[in-house]
Design a protein around this motif. Structure first.
Motif, PDB file in Angstrom:
ATOM      1  N   GLY A  20     -22.882  43.616 -50.482  1.00 51.92           N
ATOM      2  CA  GLY A  20     -22.415  43.803 -51.855  1.00 51.92           C
ATOM      3  C   GLY A  20     -22.657  45.211 -52.363  1.00 51.92           C
ATOM      4  N   TYR A  21     -23.450  45.995 -51.636  1.00 53.93           N
ATOM      5  CA  TYR A  21     -23.689  47.398 -51.965  1.00 53.93           C
ATOM      6  C   TYR A  21     -22.918  48.236 -50.960  1.00 53.93           C
ATOM      7  CZ  TYR A  21     -27.481  45.307 -54.576  1.00 53.93           C
ATOM      8  OH  TYR A  21     -28.205  44.543 -55.438  1.00 53.93           O
ATOM      9  N   CYS A  22     -21.714  48.651 -51.331  1.00 51.87           N
ATOM     10  CA  CYS A  22     -20.809  49.251 -50.360  1.00 51.87           C
ATOM     11  C   CYS A  22     -20.137  50.502 -50.909  1.00 51.87           C
ATOM     12  CB  CYS A  22     -19.715  48.263 -49.993  1.00 51.87           C
ATOM     13  SG  CYS A  22     -20.354  46.667 -49.479  1.00 51.87           S
ATOM     14  N   LEU A  23     -19.699  51.339 -49.988  1.00 52.05           N
ATOM     15  CA  LEU A  23     -18.820  52.433 -50.366  1.00 52.05           C
ATOM     16  C   LEU A  23     -17.402  51.903 -50.391  1.00 52.05           C
ATOM     17  CD1 LEU A  23     -20.121  55.481 -48.312  1.00 52.05           C
ATOM     18  CD2 LEU A  23     -20.443  55.011 -50.737  1.00 52.05           C
ATOM     19  N   GLY A  30      -2.214  63.151 -51.723  1.00 47.79           N
ATOM     20  CA  GLY A  30      -2.909  64.386 -51.375  1.00 47.79           C
ATOM     21  C   GLY A  30      -4.363  64.252 -51.009  1.00 47.79           C
ATOM     22  N   GLY A  31      -4.928  63.040 -51.006  1.00 52.85           N
ATOM     23  CA  GLY A  31      -6.334  62.959 -50.671  1.00 52.85           C
ATOM     24  C   GLY A  31      -6.906  61.559 -50.658  1.00 52.85           C
ATOM     25  N   VAL A  32      -8.235  61.538 -50.654  1.00 48.06           N
ATOM     26  CA  VAL A  32      -8.986  60.295 -50.572  1.00 48.06           C
ATOM     27  C   VAL A  32     -10.125  60.366 -51.583  1.00 48.06           C
ATOM     28  CG1 VAL A  32     -10.398  58.854 -49.042  1.00 48.06           C
ATOM     29  CG2 VAL A  32      -8.471  60.129 -48.105  1.00 48.06           C
ATOM     30  N   ALA A  33     -10.393  59.270 -52.268  1.00 46.84           N
ATOM     31  CA  ALA A  33     -11.517  59.191 -53.194  1.00 46.84           C
ATOM     32  C   ALA A  33     -12.519  58.183 -52.640  1.00 46.84           C
ATOM     33  CB  ALA A  33     -11.047  58.756 -54.574  1.00 46.84           C
ATOM     34  N   VAL A  34     -13.812  58.458 -52.858  1.00 49.58           N
ATOM     35  CA  VAL A  34     -14.886  57.605 -52.368  1.00 49.58           C
ATOM     36  C   VAL A  34     -15.846  57.337 -53.519  1.00 49.58           C
ATOM     37  CG1 VAL A  34     -16.765  57.396 -50.679  1.00 49.58           C
ATOM     38  CG2 VAL A  34     -14.708  58.685 -50.096  1.00 49.58           C
ATOM     39  N   ARG A  35     -16.350  56.103 -53.596  1.00 50.93           N
ATOM     40  CA  ARG A  35     -17.338  55.780 -54.628  1.00 50.93           C
ATOM     41  C   ARG A  35     -18.295  54.704 -54.118  1.00 50.93           C
ATOM     42  NH1 ARG A  35     -13.868  52.196 -59.020  1.00 50.93           N
ATOM     43  NH2 ARG A  35     -13.651  50.354 -57.704  1.00 50.93           N
ATOM     44  N   ASP A  36     -19.426  54.603 -54.758  1.00 49.17           N
ATOM     45  CA  ASP A  36     -20.389  53.533 -54.542  1.00 49.17           C
ATOM     46  C   ASP A  36     -19.975  52.399 -55.471  1.00 49.17           C
ATOM     47  OD1 ASP A  36     -22.599  51.801 -54.838  1.00 49.17           O
ATOM     48  OD2 ASP A  36     -24.043  53.428 -54.624  1.00 49.17           O
ATOM     49  N   THR A  38     -21.526  50.100 -56.775  1.00 53.94           N
ATOM     50  CA  THR A  38     -22.491  49.767 -57.817  1.00 53.94           C
ATOM     51  C   THR A  38     -22.504  50.798 -58.940  1.00 53.94           C
ATOM     52  OG1 THR A  38     -24.335  50.872 -56.711  1.00 53.94           O
ATOM     53  CG2 THR A  38     -23.962  48.529 -56.181  1.00 53.94           C
ATOM     54  N   VAL A  39     -21.880  51.957 -58.705  1.00 51.46           N
ATOM     55  CA  VAL A  39     -21.768  53.021 -59.714  1.00 51.46           C
ATOM     56  C   VAL A  39     -20.337  53.558 -59.662  1.00 51.46           C
ATOM     57  CG1 VAL A  39     -22.824  55.139 -60.609  1.00 51.46           C
ATOM     58  CG2 VAL A  39     -24.166  53.624 -59.157  1.00 51.46           C
ATOM     59  N   PRO A  40     -19.354  52.755 -60.038  1.00 49.35           N
ATOM     60  CA  PRO A  40     -17.949  53.117 -59.833  1.00 49.35           C
ATOM     61  C   PRO A  40     -17.462  54.317 -60.630  1.00 49.35           C
ATOM     62  CG  PRO A  40     -18.120  51.115 -61.113  1.00 49.35           C
ATOM     63  CD  PRO A  40     -19.508  51.446 -60.640  1.00 49.35           C
ATOM     64  N   GLU A  41     -18.170  54.702 -61.681  1.00 45.48           N
ATOM     65  CA  GLU A  41     -17.717  55.848 -62.470  1.00 45.48           C
ATOM     66  C   GLU A  41     -17.997  57.182 -61.777  1.00 45.48           C
ATOM     67  OE1 GLU A  41     -21.807  54.605 -63.829  1.00 45.48           O
ATOM     68  OE2 GLU A  41     -19.942  53.557 -63.455  1.00 45.48           O
ATOM     69  N   VAL A  42     -18.825  57.196 -60.740  1.00 42.82           N
ATOM     70  CA  VAL A  42     -19.114  58.417 -59.977  1.00 42.82           C
ATOM     71  C   VAL A  42     -18.259  58.385 -58.718  1.00 42.82           C
ATOM     72  CG1 VAL A  42     -20.880  59.749 -58.790  1.00 42.82           C
ATOM     73  CG2 VAL A  42     -21.466  58.489 -60.872  1.00 42.82           C
ATOM     74  N   GLN A  43     -17.403  59.394 -58.555  1.00 41.55           N
ATOM     75  CA  GLN A  43     -16.477  59.420 -57.430  1.00 41.55           C
ATOM     76  C   GLN A  43     -16.439  60.801 -56.791  1.00 41.55           C
ATOM     77  OE1 GLN A  43     -12.689  58.164 -58.971  1.00 41.55           O
ATOM     78  NE2 GLN A  43     -13.591  56.429 -60.022  1.00 41.55           N
ATOM     79  N   LEU A  44     -16.222  60.821 -55.498  1.00 40.00           N
ATOM     80  CA  LEU A  44     -15.983  62.051 -54.755  1.00 40.00           C
ATOM     81  C   LEU A  44     -14.537  62.039 -54.302  1.00 40.00           C
ATOM     82  CD1 LEU A  44     -19.115  62.113 -52.420  1.00 40.00           C
ATOM     83  CD2 LEU A  44     -18.774  63.414 -54.523  1.00 40.00           C
ATOM     84  N   SER A  45     -13.891  63.192 -54.340  1.00 40.75           N
ATOM     85  CA  SER A  45     -12.505  63.306 -53.874  1.00 40.75           C
ATOM     86  C   SER A  45     -12.430  64.328 -52.759  1.00 40.75           C
ATOM     87  CB  SER A  45     -11.594  63.736 -55.023  1.00 40.75           C
ATOM     88  OG  SER A  45     -11.573  62.751 -56.023  1.00 40.75           O
ATOM     89  N   PHE A  46     -11.677  64.001 -51.727  1.00 38.37           N
ATOM     90  CA  PHE A  46     -11.495  64.871 -50.567  1.00 38.37           C
ATOM     91  C   PHE A  46     -10.018  65.072 -50.303  1.00 38.37           C
ATOM     92  CE2 PHE A  46     -15.410  62.501 -49.953  1.00 38.37           C
ATOM     93  CZ  PHE A  46     -16.300  63.454 -49.492  1.00 38.37           C
ATOM     94  N   ASP A  47      -9.641  66.265 -49.845  1.00 35.00           N
ATOM     95  CA  ASP A  47      -8.279  66.411 -49.348  1.00 35.00           C
ATOM     96  C   ASP A  47      -8.239  65.709 -47.991  1.00 35.00           C
ATOM     97  OD1 ASP A  47      -8.783  68.355 -47.109  1.00 35.00           O
ATOM     98  OD2 ASP A  47      -9.330  69.685 -48.760  1.00 35.00           O
ATOM     99  N   ARG A  48      -7.049  65.417 -47.502  1.00 36.38           N
ATOM    100  CA  ARG A  48      -6.936  64.610 -46.277  1.00 36.38           C
ATOM    101  C   ARG A  48      -7.551  65.279 -45.048  1.00 36.38           C
ATOM    102  NH1 ARG A  48      -3.897  60.005 -47.030  1.00 36.38           N
ATOM    103  NH2 ARG A  48      -2.699  60.001 -48.954  1.00 36.38           N
ATOM    104  N   THR A  49      -7.476  66.596 -44.962  1.00 35.46           N
ATOM    105  CA  THR A  49      -8.068  67.307 -43.824  1.00 35.46           C
ATOM    106  C   THR A  49      -9.583  67.182 -43.840  1.00 35.46           C
ATOM    107  OG1 THR A  49      -6.233  68.871 -43.774  1.00 35.46           O
ATOM    108  CG2 THR A  49      -8.268  69.546 -42.670  1.00 35.46           C
TER     109      THR A  49
END
Length: 65
Positions: A20-23, A30-36, A38-49
């Motif tokens: 239940g504690y997952c990324l 143009g890219g990919v976003a990643v978040r935890d 359990t804290v969905p308001e904090v996100q990292l964004s990456f370009d596809r490369t």
């Protein structure tokens, strides 16, 4: 890294996530976003490369302790 946020329905997590504690990952234009999840308001964004390079590094065990 960008600041565009994907829609809530776009988030996916691994089928291996049993605790239940997952990324979560969301593909977007143009890219990919990643978040935890359990804290969905904090996100990292990456370009596809950059995302592809990170995934390859993880798969090749470059981050093993």
């Amino acid at each position: 890294m960008g600041h565009a946020k994907p829609t809530t329905s776009a988030w996916r997590k691994s089928s291996r996530c049993d605790s239940g504690y997952c990324l979560e990952v969301a593909w977007r234009t143009g890219g990919v976003a990643v978040r935890d999840n359990t804290v969905p308001e904090v996100q990292l964004s990456f370009d596809r490369t950059s995302w592809a390079e990170l995934v390859q590094s993880i798969r090749s065990d470059q981050f093993v302790r």
